[in-house]
Design an enzyme around this catalytic site. Structure first.
Site, PDB file in Angstrom:
ATOM      1  CG  ASP A  43      21.965 -31.930  59.306  1.00 31.56           C
ATOM      2  OD1 ASP A  43      23.050 -32.185  59.862  1.00 31.56           O
ATOM      3  OD2 ASP A  43      21.596 -32.466  58.250  1.00 31.56           O
ATOM      4  CG  ASP A 178      26.533 -35.146  57.335  1.00 32.34           C
ATOM      5  OD1 ASP A 178      25.823 -35.001  56.327  1.00 32.34           O
ATOM      6  OD2 ASP A 178      26.331 -34.545  58.419  1.00 32.34           O
TER       7      ASP A 178
HETATM    8  C1  DX5 Z   1      25.545 -30.176  56.394  1.00 33.75           C
HETATM    9  C2  DX5 Z   1      24.757 -31.259  57.058  1.00 33.75           C
HETATM   10  C3  DX5 Z   1      24.442 -32.424  56.221  1.00 33.75           C
HETATM   11  C4  DX5 Z   1      23.655 -32.087  54.971  1.00 33.75           C
HETATM   12  C5  DX5 Z   1      24.122 -33.020  53.904  1.00 33.75           C
HETATM   13  O1  DX5 Z   1      25.829 -29.236  57.360  1.00 33.75           O
HETATM   14  O2  DX5 Z   1      25.458 -31.743  58.194  1.00 33.75           O
HETATM   15  O3  DX5 Z   1      23.795 -33.446  56.962  1.00 33.75           O
HETATM   16  O4  DX5 Z   1      22.280 -32.227  55.115  1.00 33.75           O
HETATM   17  O5  DX5 Z   1      23.494 -32.672  52.738  1.00 33.75           O
HETATM   18  P1  DX5 Z   1      23.941 -33.227  51.329  1.00 33.75           P
HETATM   19  O6  DX5 Z   1      23.780 -34.715  51.381  1.00 33.75           O
HETATM   20  O7  DX5 Z   1      23.012 -32.556  50.401  1.00 33.75           O
HETATM   21  O8  DX5 Z   1      25.372 -32.831  51.141  1.00 33.75           O
HETATM   22 ZN    ZN Z   2      24.638 -33.471  59.280  1.00 28.17          ZN
END
Ligand code: DX5
Ligand code: ZN
Length: 228
Positions: A43, A178
């Site tokens: 990310d 995601d």
């Molecule tokens: C949020 C990101 C995600 C994040 C997801 O902006 O794009 O990839 O890391 O995290 P979790 O799985 O904790 O929701």
């Molecule tokens: Zn992401």
């Protein structure tokens, strides 16, 4: 052949390193790999498109060297076009951009593909699927965000399963999900048609191998039940 091209109807897990210990990134990825992870979700945040600030191409260079898994960069940044050459150089295998802040989407997707990478689009929860209509021929995958981009550990938005289902009706392009993906929410998204499960906090809040495996297995069970 690219990762998303190979996925087919398989359900695969991708740890989001946003929730990992950045001082031990290679080891954190290896732990998730022990649990069956097949892709690393990277990310990138710029403090403009999203309030958070994370890592860029320099860290991607090191991570690509340190892992045998393909690295997928999710660019949550304004003007992603100018960052693409550096991520290509870093050796990531796919890049997704947010169309809400990608003014020349056709050009950007083509630039990613021209470099031999797979190109994706990540949609904010309320960005309509119609945004994709004219971009589909230039896409290798779509990321349906099930939280607002910017942070890990947010609550899953259940209506996003319906969005995945609608997208599945529109196209066969592989669907990544995601945000808030856990062993409880993964089955909802897989039943709707998602195949690439990105999970950050659900993987790294416990033993990453165990937690990654639970999510992948929950997703695979849902695919079997749904298909059979
Ligand atoms: C949020 C990101 C995600 C994040 C997801 O902006 O794009 O990839 O890391 O995290 P979790 O799985 O904790 O929701
Ligand atoms: Zn992401």
């Amino acid at each position: 052949m690219g990762f998303f091209e190979r996925v087919g109807d398989r359900v695969v897990g991708a740890p989001s390193i946003l929730a990992a210990d950045f001082a031990n990134l290679a080891e954190e990825v290896r732990r998730a790999q022990d649990g069956g992870a097949e892709l690393v979700h990277f990310d990138v945040m710029d403090n403009h498109f999203v309030p958070n600030l994370t890592v860029g191409p320099v860290v991607a260079v090191s991570l690509v060297r340190a892992t045998s898994l393909p690295v997928d960069a999710h660019l949550q940044v304004e003007r992603p076009g100018s960052l693409i050459p550096a991520f290509v150089e870093a050796g990531v295998t796919s890049i997704s951009v947010q169309p809400e802040v990608t003014v020349h989407l056709h050009r950007t997707l083509n630039a990613i593909r021209a470099a031999g990478l797979e190109a994706g689009v990540a949609l904010n929860p309320t960005t309509p699927l119609e945004f994709l209509e004219w971009a589909l021929p230039y896409l290798d995958y779509v990321n349906i965000m099930s939280v607002n981009p910017g942070f890990g550990g947010q609550e899953f938005i259940p209506r996003m399963a319906e969005k995945v289902r609608r997208l599945r009706e529109m196209t066969d392009v592989p669907i990544q999900v995601d945000g808030g993906i856990t062993e409880k929410t993964a089955p909802l998204m897989v039943e709707a048609g998602a195949r690439v499960l990105v999970a950050g906090s659900a993987v790294y809040r416990g033993d990453p191998a165990t937690e990654m495996r639970k999510i992948i297995e929950a997703g695979r069970r849902a695919a079997e039940t749904h298909n059979g």
